[in-house]
Scaffold this motif. Structure first.
Motif, PDB file in Angstrom:
ATOM      1  N   THR A   1       0.838  -1.204   0.000  1.00 24.99           N
ATOM      2  CA  THR A   1       0.000   0.000   0.000  1.00 24.99           C
ATOM      3  C   THR A   1       0.867   1.246   0.000  1.00 24.99           C
ATOM      4  O   THR A   1       0.501   2.257  -0.606  1.00 24.99           O
ATOM      5  CB  THR A   1      -0.940   0.020   1.216  1.00 24.99           C
ATOM      6  N   GLY A   2       2.015   1.166   0.675  1.00 21.06           N
ATOM      7  CA  GLY A   2       2.923   2.319   0.674  1.00 21.06           C
ATOM      8  C   GLY A   2       3.383   2.651  -0.723  1.00 21.06           C
ATOM      9  O   GLY A   2       3.389   3.819  -1.127  1.00 21.06           O
TER      10      GLY A   2
ATOM     11  N   CYS B   1       4.390   6.178   3.538  1.00 20.95           N
ATOM     12  CA  CYS B   1       4.778   6.893   2.322  1.00 20.95           C
ATOM     13  C   CYS B   1       5.049   8.364   2.614  1.00 20.95           C
ATOM     14  O   CYS B   1       6.014   8.948   2.132  1.00 20.95           O
ATOM     15  CB  CYS B   1       3.660   6.734   1.312  1.00 20.95           C
ATOM     16  N   ILE B   2       4.186   8.971   3.446  1.00 17.11           N
ATOM     17  CA  ILE B   2       4.388  10.378   3.782  1.00 17.11           C
ATOM     18  C   ILE B   2       5.700  10.566   4.527  1.00 17.11           C
ATOM     19  O   ILE B   2       6.484  11.473   4.232  1.00 17.11           O
ATOM     20  CB  ILE B   2       3.219  10.890   4.644  1.00 17.11           C
ATOM     21  N   LEU B   3       5.953   9.666   5.494  1.00 17.49           N
ATOM     22  CA  LEU B   3       7.170   9.803   6.277  1.00 17.49           C
ATOM     23  C   LEU B   3       8.399   9.682   5.396  1.00 17.49           C
ATOM     24  O   LEU B   3       9.396  10.368   5.596  1.00 17.49           O
ATOM     25  CB  LEU B   3       7.214   8.727   7.364  1.00 17.49           C
ATOM     26  N   ALA B   4       8.316   8.792   4.394  1.00 18.32           N
ATOM     27  CA  ALA B   4       9.475   8.575   3.551  1.00 18.32           C
ATOM     28  C   ALA B   4       9.572   9.614   2.445  1.00 18.32           C
ATOM     29  O   ALA B   4      10.510   9.569   1.654  1.00 18.32           O
ATOM     30  CB  ALA B   4       9.408   7.188   2.947  1.00 18.32           C
TER      31      ALA B   4
ATOM     32  N   LEU C   1      11.641   0.874   4.380  1.00 15.48           N
ATOM     33  CA  LEU C   1      12.107   0.910   5.768  1.00 15.48           C
ATOM     34  C   LEU C   1      10.962   1.233   6.729  1.00 15.48           C
ATOM     35  O   LEU C   1      10.758   0.547   7.730  1.00 15.48           O
ATOM     36  CB  LEU C   1      13.215   1.963   5.917  1.00 15.48           C
ATOM     37  N   TYR C   2      10.205   2.295   6.373  1.00 17.60           N
ATOM     38  CA  TYR C   2       9.128   2.687   7.283  1.00 17.60           C
ATOM     39  C   TYR C   2       8.055   1.614   7.367  1.00 17.60           C
ATOM     40  O   TYR C   2       7.450   1.413   8.417  1.00 17.60           O
ATOM     41  CB  TYR C   2       8.525   4.020   6.853  1.00 17.60           C
ATOM     42  N   ALA C   3       7.821   0.921   6.236  1.00 19.21           N
ATOM     43  CA  ALA C   3       6.814  -0.142   6.270  1.00 19.21           C
ATOM     44  C   ALA C   3       7.244  -1.227   7.245  1.00 19.21           C
ATOM     45  O   ALA C   3       6.425  -1.741   8.014  1.00 19.21           O
ATOM     46  CB  ALA C   3       6.606  -0.722   4.879  1.00 19.21           C
TER      47      ALA C   3
ATOM     48  N   PHE D   1       5.382  15.688  13.273  1.00 15.41           N
ATOM     49  CA  PHE D   1       6.661  16.391  13.400  1.00 15.41           C
ATOM     50  C   PHE D   1       7.535  16.188  12.176  1.00 15.41           C
ATOM     51  O   PHE D   1       8.339  17.042  11.833  1.00 15.41           O
ATOM     52  CB  PHE D   1       7.387  15.931  14.663  1.00 15.41           C
ATOM     53  N   MET D   2       7.382  15.033  11.537  1.00 10.14           N
ATOM     54  CA  MET D   2       8.193  14.760  10.365  1.00 10.14           C
ATOM     55  C   MET D   2       7.797  15.694   9.231  1.00 10.14           C
ATOM     56  O   MET D   2       8.653  16.131   8.449  1.00 10.14           O
ATOM     57  CB  MET D   2       7.954  13.316   9.950  1.00 10.14           C
TER      58      MET D   2
END
Lengths: 310, 372
Positions: B73-74, B288-291, B300-302, B336-337
């Protein structure tokens, strides 16, 4: 179809439209000032939660109401700082606020009361007593059954909608808001403090969202349940979009969507149980159809070579 | 000169590092406050999550199992976010895809395993793509705001699939679910005790495909341009509206596959609550937003989100901490990101730096004069 049913439907429409109208009229100001705020949903949810939680903890409705306002205002100030002041992406921050609104109430309920679904404060609040009897309306036959015995916030909403429409079109502040949204450079060059205008708009929206949240949790039920807002914030966002960010038009759409919600509630009693859960899509389908109807006449303009981004 | 570019690079890396580490500290700090409210020592909690999700083979397999759909999904979201189109409907597409796969899993009989699995995945992809085409066409042809339509369609997908499972396709049990899918339609678990299935390879293939699409093809370049400047891309002759529809369709098909892997690998039947709190589509969206929709970051975030999800579930049973606590950490992290405090406000920091440097220089030249 008998007359009572129709009157009942209209009465429920007024009831269901109240939060829609409130969130919409506040959101119009924010949208008009050029801030695409999708955290209306989260703000309303937080206010609904705070109203019941602090009311329940302190044993006084007034404390609950005040804290709902404070929470909503604090939330929108945070939103202002993050997006307008520090230039973070509007949609991302809005999403984060919405996710926070989905998990903080659940977490706190679990921690404080051991359930993660709802908080019943009917010992403190009697929803039946929240309905007001207006003596003037009693003698008018049709209006009496539609508009009488509504909650205080419902009556306040009518006044607020008229007041805010006047504020938008008949005052200097309204002009500043519209200029800020349409051309921020021009606004700045004539000395409008655009950031301050945006902050004020967000504060207006915070107050209306808090009222909507209070209407949902404190006035109508005296209960807070998880996901109480149930996409109302997004529905109002589409009402604003359908109404082309003009307050009076957006309010008309808010009432239409409120009607769809009321129709859903009424229809639920008349269809077999198996289908009743399907009726739930009625408000959402109404919105997509409304968006279509509004946008199709504009489609030709968009086809002039240049695709216009949102 | 060489030293200058090196210093600039070092500063850039430092800024990126600060922008990741400081939000992490803040988010876990907020999480710690809520953990104290819940009556649990935050260090115990975070230690427990790390121990359970990373420090054993089973834990890692479970983490990967939870991360699999989030990777898919990401990546589905990253395509649309790259083009600055906010496709928030992945959650709905996950539901539609999962439902289609569950139906294809037990209604089609007599196929060999490989064919049946492929067919189920394709059905799910087609269903997701069709469902995503609705907001895509609305956005591209009529310029309807996609945030609103996708979220409305999410609710519609949840309600309709729930309704169908409850009334027509249910088995009549106490809780509504469809019939179990056949053995031939199931994805094999890597280790029968843990959650990770062969779906993780599907996820990696999709990840590599999107990576290739975004970095190496004309389509990826176009998407990037659309994200940076819509009007310009349109003016130089890219078919923007057609591209937007494609973005939605590709994303939707991946969303469908993500739902299908959950059904075919883990649940084996469709239950309306299989993706909840906050749902795998949303987890992918936030990863996805964080990355910043960069493929490696999404991966990585997933995995981190998978670990958090598994760790939070373990902590719920092990320590009695509500599952929602970890969502609070997640959403504050996004909050915050998104700020990108150092990258966006570089000038302010740079002013400080140059002022310091000028002072240094002044001091140096002053010294030099003394020598002369």
């Amino acid at each position: 179809m008998n007359i009572n049913l129709i009157l009942n439907l209209l009465k429920m429409t007024v009831e269901a439209s109240t939060p829609y109208l409130l969130i919409t009229i506040g959101g119009v100001f924010v949208a008009r000032a050029g801030v695409f705020n999708i955290s209306l949903e989260g703000c309303t949810e937080f206010a609904a939660f705070a109203g019941i939680l602090f009311g329940f903890l302190s044993g006084s409705i007034l404390v609950g109401v005040l804290s709902a306002f404070l929470v909503a205002i604090a939330l929108n100030i945070v939103f202002y700082l993050f997006t307008v002041k520090w230039n973070a992406d509007l949609t991302v921050i809005g999403c984060a606020v919405n996710l926070l609104a989905a998990c903080i109430p659940a977490c706190l309920l679990q921690a404080l009361f051991g359930t993660r679904s709802n908080l019943v404060a009917t010992s403190l609040i009697d929803p039946m007593k929240m309905k007001v009897d207006v003596p003037i309306l009693r003698s008018v036959p049709v209006l009496n059954s539609i508009f009488n015995h509504q909650t205080r916030i419902t009556y306040l909403t009518f006044a607020l909608v008229i007041f805010l429409i006047i504020l938008m079109y008949r005052t200097k502040f309204g002009i500043y808001v519209r200029v800020t949204g349409e051309n921020i450079g021009a606004a700045k060059s004539v000395g409008v403090k655009t950031n301050r205008i945006k902050l004020l708009c967000l504060l207006i929206s915070a107050v209306t969202c808090a009222l909507a949240g209070l209407n949902l949790s404190v006035e109508e039920l005296g209960i807070y349940t998880i996901n109480m807002t149930a996409n109302r914030g997004f529905i109002c966002l589409s009402a604003i979009n359908c109404g082309r960010k003009e307050p009076h038009r957006a309010c008309v759409y808010a009432v239409i969507f409120g009607f769809a919600r009321a129709l859903q509630t009424i229809l639920n009693n008349y269809v077999p149980v198996a289908i009743s859960s399907l009726i739930g899509i009625l408000p959402y389908v109404t919105i997509i159809v409304a968006l279509l109807i509004v946008e199709i006449p504009n489609a030709r303009k968009n086809h002039l070579r240049i695709f216009r981004g949102a | 000169m060489k030293g200058d570019t090196f210093r600039r690079k070092a500063v850039n890396i430092g800024i990126k590092f600060c922008d990741i580490v400081i939000p992490l500290i803040l988010a876990f700090g907020v999480g710690a406050i809520f953990s104290l409210i819940c009556g649990c020592n935050p260090f115990t909690l975070y230690g427990y999550i790390i121990k359970r999700s990373f420090l054993s083979v089973g834990g890692i397999l479970n983490t990967l199992g939870y991360a699999t759909p989030i990777i898919i999904t990401g990546m589905a979201t990253s395509l649309s976010l790259k083009a600055k189109v906010f496709n928030m409907g992945v959650e709905g597409q996950v539901f539609v895809g999962a439902f289609a796969a569950a139906l294809a899993g037990y209604m089609i009989t007599g196929l060999p395993t490989f064919l049946h699995v492929t067919l189920c995945l394709l059905t799910a992809a087609a269903a997701g793509a069709l469902y995503a085409a609705i907001p895509g066409v609305l956005k591209a042809r009529l310029n309807v705001n996609e945030v609103v339509t996708t979220i409305m369609l999410n609710s519609i997908a949840t309600i309709v699939t729930g309704f169908l499972t409850q009334s027509y396709l249910g088995t009549g049990d106490a809780y509504a679910h469809t019939e179990n899918i056949l053995q031939t339609a199931r994805l094999v678990k890597l280790d029968s005790k843990y959650r990770c299935t062969t779906a993780v390879f599907i996820a990696l293939i999709i990840w590599a495909f999107v990576f290739f699409l975004m970095k190496k093809t004309k389509f990826g370049y176009d998407i990037n341009c659309i994200g940076k400047q819509v009007e310009f891309s349109d003016a130089v002759g890219m078919r923007v509206s057609r591209k937007i529809i494609w973005i939605f369709v590709i994303g939707g098909s991946f969303g469908g596959i993500a739902g299908a892997t959950e059904i075919m690998g883990v649940n084996y039947n469709f239950v309306n609550t299989f993706s909840a709190n906050p749902g795998i589509g949303w987890d992918g969206f936030f990863a996805c937003i964080l990355a910043g929709s960069e493929p490696i970051g999404v991966l990585l975030y997933a995995i981190v989100f998978g670990a958090l999800r598994y760790g939070a579930l373990a902590a719920q049973t092990g320590l009695g901490v509500p599952l929602d606590l970890i969502n609070i950490v997640k959403s504050t992290l996004v909050l915050f990101m998104a700020l990108k405090l150092f990258a966006n406000h570089r000038s302010a920091f740079q002013d400080l730096l140059t002022r310091a440097r000028k002072k240094n220089k002044a001091a140096l030249t002053a010294e030099g004069e003394d020598v002369l």
